[in-house]
Design an enzyme around this catalytic site. Sequence first.
Site, PDB file in Angstrom:
ATOM      1  N   ASP A   1       4.531  42.731 -78.984  1.00  0.00           N
ATOM      2  CA  ASP A   1       3.946  42.239 -77.741  1.00  0.00           C
ATOM      3  C   ASP A   1       3.010  43.278 -77.118  1.00  0.00           C
ATOM      4  O   ASP A   1       3.335  44.466 -77.078  1.00  0.00           O
ATOM      5  CB  ASP A   1       5.113  41.959 -76.774  1.00  0.00           C
ATOM      6  CG  ASP A   1       4.672  41.314 -75.484  1.00  0.00           C
ATOM      7  OD1 ASP A   1       4.316  40.129 -75.514  1.00  0.00           O
ATOM      8  OD2 ASP A   1       4.684  41.996 -74.431  1.00  0.00           O
TER       9      ASP A   1
ATOM     10  N   GLU B   1      10.049  51.368 -94.034  1.00  0.00           N
ATOM     11  CA  GLU B   1      11.301  51.891 -94.595  1.00  0.00           C
ATOM     12  C   GLU B   1      12.084  50.762 -95.276  1.00  0.00           C
ATOM     13  O   GLU B   1      13.042  51.000 -96.001  1.00  0.00           O
ATOM     14  CB  GLU B   1      12.192  52.475 -93.474  1.00  0.00           C
ATOM     15  CG  GLU B   1      11.676  53.778 -92.879  1.00  0.00           C
ATOM     16  CD  GLU B   1      12.408  54.149 -91.589  1.00  0.00           C
ATOM     17  OE1 GLU B   1      13.500  53.587 -91.310  1.00  0.00           O
ATOM     18  OE2 GLU B   1      11.869  54.985 -90.845  1.00  0.00           O
TER      19      GLU B   1
HETATM   20  C1  NOJ Z   1       2.422  38.831 -73.826  1.00  0.00           C
HETATM   21  C2  NOJ Z   1       3.353  37.669 -73.936  1.00  0.00           C
HETATM   22  O1  NOJ Z   1       2.876  36.806 -74.927  1.00  0.00           O
HETATM   23  C3  NOJ Z   1       3.411  37.030 -72.578  1.00  0.00           C
HETATM   24  O2  NOJ Z   1       4.066  35.800 -72.602  1.00  0.00           O
HETATM   25  C4  NOJ Z   1       4.061  37.997 -71.648  1.00  0.00           C
HETATM   26  O3  NOJ Z   1       4.056  37.477 -70.338  1.00  0.00           O
HETATM   27  C5  NOJ Z   1       3.350  39.341 -71.644  1.00  0.00           C
HETATM   28  N1  NOJ Z   1       2.996  39.795 -72.965  1.00  0.00           N
HETATM   29  C6  NOJ Z   1       4.218  40.396 -71.040  1.00  0.00           C
HETATM   30  O4  NOJ Z   1       5.244  40.731 -71.931  1.00  0.00           O
END
Ligand code: NOJ
Length: 547
Positions: free
Chosen positions: A198, A252
């Site tokens: 993310d 790994e």
């Molecule tokens: C990207 C994620 O896809 C989204 O849904 C989220 O709100 C933000 N990152 C924060 O983690």
Amino acid sequence: MNWWQAGIIYQIYPRSFQDTNEDGVGDIQGVIRRLPYLVELGVDAIWLSPIFTSPMADFGYDIADYTDVDPLFGSLADLDNLIDAAHRCQLKLILDLVPNHTSDQHPWFRESKSSRDHPKRDWYIWRDPRPDGGPPNNWLSEFGGSGWKLDSNTDQYYYHTFLSAQPDLNWRNPSVRSAMHDVMRFWLRRGIDGFRVDAVWYLLKDDRFRDNPPNPAYRPGGLPRDALVPVYTADLPEVQSAIAGMRRVVDEFPDRVLLGEIYLPIERLVAYYGRNLDGVHFPFNFALLTAHWDAITIAKLVEEYEAALPTGGWPNWVLGNHDRPRLASRIGPDQARVAAMLLMTLRGTPTLYYGDEIGMLQAAIAPEDVRDPFERNVPGIGVGRDGCRTPMQWDGSSFAGFSAVQPWLPIAADFREKNVEIFRQDKASLYWLYRRLIQLRRNHPALAQGTYSSVTACGEVLLFVRGLPEDRVLIALNMGDKPVPVTFAKEDLPGWVLLSSFGDRDNQELTGHVDLRGNEGLIVKLSSSGTPQRRRVGVEVDRRGSG
Ligand code: NOJ
């Protein structure tokens, strides 16, 4: 080829896929129950949005324990069962890794916040107030307002890229890196097949905390965060070494994958493959999420992307996700069929967002039903993400087969006519088009592995060839609603229609000329041999037809 190159990824937003414990929120058992559906559809891997312990301020993207499952979704044992069950059906399982920030309820943050001297103080980004007591600099939160929040107890501000309930970890601190690496190993040892990482381009911030410059292109009324250019808060060169560190952990373990969520222009995006392909296996390519839907724009962006890829860098394409408006609403239901064909025939791994295979629309959300914190923070300008996160439409029963009780978000109004049960019985449905496309991709190495060569983008028609020396496939897409006559050069014909988006031309022989109907797409096996590089496909598109 690796599985993550040959296969198709299916994104599940677990809150909205299948509820089994009757609390109106989807759960891990629900995913297990629906595995046969995914097998039937033909996808190869599931990417599951976060299921970890969380106060759910951002619906799981605010994690309070990286190595446990939130009771809302089930238990660690459920997740182990899902890993097993998925693998038994030959499906890979990719989890979401959220390394940029934790929840403010995470023990690391509680400790960090407890005093300026706590050993974990430096695990987060703390700064003194300005002399006037204001935030340390002008950095903005993605979700509106300042990116800094004052902790009155210790009289310092902490930085949060997203909600104030999502404090950013300090990735300059080696202990943070190794703690996150241990989290990764915890899941990789349990048998998951990889991570979608993310917000990874935000991981490092300027160590001199310089103000971001104003954005000259910003217009009042736009997204508040766009008022500044995030030169000191995103896409810093140092991020590459942090990613390379995560990649080493993934490496790994045999046959695992690291995918990155990165919203950047193509020329910046490709840096995330890493200088020596030691970055993510691929950064998601979101270009189609915002591209104007016309043949010339799409052809241009495909070519730019293909040209920008580093040697050995594997491409990928995304048409929808849990942060962007639904595809069928963006481009209309007729073009959603053409888009399906595009996604499954471009070179690179396709990612399919749950429900797009039945053309789920962006649901209208009444103000009292808004759940998305982004919409709540920045209301009224269309940033709300609830409309693309509504429950999966399985059947026509009261809660669409998703749950036995009122779901956490409303079910889209059209669920009685548009659901899996109905579409499964209708061979002309979008669902069946996806199934056929997925099968075709599996059976035609040219589609999974072949080169991409652009033929033409003319009027509303986009033509390209996917080719291997022994197998050349032409894709002809009419991105408009008017018929367009297309004439092929004799040496490429006859060709055979492998698949037509309306389903009524399959196996037809093409001998010279085809009238491409409005919103129609054709996948044609070309008869002539020879590499696509050696000789271009000859084609003439009658522009008058395209209106
Ligand atoms: C990207 C994620 O896809 C989204 O849904 C989220 O709100 C933000 N990152 C924060 O983690």
